[in-house]
Design an enzyme around this catalytic site. Sequence first.
Site, PDB file in Angstrom:
ATOM      1  N   LYS A  80       0.839  -1.206   0.000  1.00  0.00           N
ATOM      2  CA  LYS A  80       0.000   0.000   0.000  1.00  0.00           C
ATOM      3  C   LYS A  80       0.872   1.254   0.000  1.00  0.00           C
ATOM      4  O   LYS A  80       0.636   2.198  -0.757  1.00  0.00           O
ATOM      5  CB  LYS A  80      -0.916   0.011   1.226  1.00  0.00           C
ATOM      6  CG  LYS A  80      -2.100  -0.925   1.105  1.00  0.00           C
ATOM      7  CD  LYS A  80      -2.829  -1.105   2.435  1.00  0.00           C
ATOM      8  CE  LYS A  80      -3.907  -2.185   2.289  1.00  0.00           C
ATOM      9  NZ  LYS A  80      -4.516  -2.598   3.553  1.00  0.00           N
ATOM     10  N   GLN A 112      -4.855  -1.203   9.829  1.00  0.00           N
ATOM     11  CA  GLN A 112      -4.799  -2.542   9.227  1.00  0.00           C
ATOM     12  C   GLN A 112      -5.412  -3.582  10.169  1.00  0.00           C
ATOM     13  O   GLN A 112      -5.018  -3.683  11.333  1.00  0.00           O
ATOM     14  CB  GLN A 112      -3.334  -2.892   8.911  1.00  0.00           C
ATOM     15  CG  GLN A 112      -3.139  -4.214   8.223  1.00  0.00           C
ATOM     16  CD  GLN A 112      -3.689  -4.222   6.788  1.00  0.00           C
ATOM     17  OE1 GLN A 112      -3.497  -3.285   6.027  1.00  0.00           O
ATOM     18  NE2 GLN A 112      -4.396  -5.278   6.436  1.00  0.00           N
ATOM     19  N   ASP A 136     -11.260   3.012   4.389  1.00  0.00           N
ATOM     20  CA  ASP A 136     -11.681   1.612   4.317  1.00  0.00           C
ATOM     21  C   ASP A 136     -13.207   1.496   4.288  1.00  0.00           C
ATOM     22  O   ASP A 136     -13.742   0.430   3.978  1.00  0.00           O
ATOM     23  CB  ASP A 136     -11.148   0.842   5.548  1.00  0.00           C
ATOM     24  CG  ASP A 136     -10.031  -0.126   5.186  1.00  0.00           C
ATOM     25  OD1 ASP A 136      -9.864  -0.427   3.986  1.00  0.00           O
ATOM     26  OD2 ASP A 136      -9.342  -0.584   6.114  1.00  0.00           O
TER      27      ASP A 136
END
Length: 297
Positions: free
Chosen positions: A54, A98, A121
């Site tokens: 990422k 994460q 997200d």
Amino acid sequence: MSATLIDGKAFAATVRGQVADHVARLKADHDLTPGLAVVLVGEDPASQVYVRSKGKMTVEVGMKSVEHRLEAETSEADLLALIQSLNADETIHGILVQLPLPGHLNEDLLINSIDPAKDVDGFHISNVGLLGTGQKSMVPCTPLGCLMMLRDHHGSLSGMDAVVLGRSNIVGKPMAQLLLGDSCTVTIAHSRTKDLPKVVRRADIVVAAVGRPQMVPGDWIKPGTTVIDVGINRIDAGDGKTRLVGDCDFDTCSTVAGAITPVPGGVGPMTIACLLANTLTACCRANGLAEPEGLTA
Ligand code: NDP
């Protein structure tokens, strides 16, 4: 194989190119650089690979990338404080914590402490509610990537029968909402669904997000159906090595389907591309600028 291969790797490269072009224009016209902060707690090897990848792609499209790698023992209070500081940082437009987090940390509490406008997200309860009510939101990256591929392949999805296999909060449910938003007739199937083959056989679109290697065989698929395989499963390759497979049996499904995504090289690359697209969208919204076309739901 008679199905058209939906090449997620190539499509993701195109999306990243569009993001990079838009980022360059933001810099030139508004002196703005979108910033993405990724928070990783602990040493989970798969998470470390994702975070590295990422960060690399964030920089490649011209955005600012910040990584916070914290020890597995990090307290909830310390993590909350970090998230609050990122919420207040005007150079950061997207925050990603994460998952999974170590067991002593309350995932819901922490995700819901992210500013919803920076929740790239799309897991914050506000964004879940906005998506569910058809309002402008941050959309979870994996379902957004699937939707983009479906729109690219079909144009309009209106009136199509879609079956989503799996009802998780990160894939199945938001996927179903997005398909409903595009006027599909949507069925969500799960482990308690009766006669799954019959349910799947009526679909024009199948999105499989189950986490069971090669569970869907070709004889569940109606001829001509579009199959989007979200699953990422590692299996024994028989030669002492392992290989990645999806939730659909590619060899048999691809002889019946009209179009199909491979694993790897299908949905996976689109997920990171959509994370970058969401960060760009968040930056545009935060600055009252027009959103990038074709990169949101
Ligand atoms: P979850 O484990 O959270 O959810 C799996 C879902 O599948 C559940 O709703 C479960 O039903 C359902 N299910 C399990 N077994 C069966 C069965 N035998 N028949 C019908 N339904 C079943 O998984 P995720 O949604 O997080 O992920 C799904 C897959 O997608 C995984 O392989 C994951 O690795 C992959 N993935 C890939 C991403 C990418 O970028 N390509 C991103 C995210 C995930 P129930 O609710 O009844 O238990």
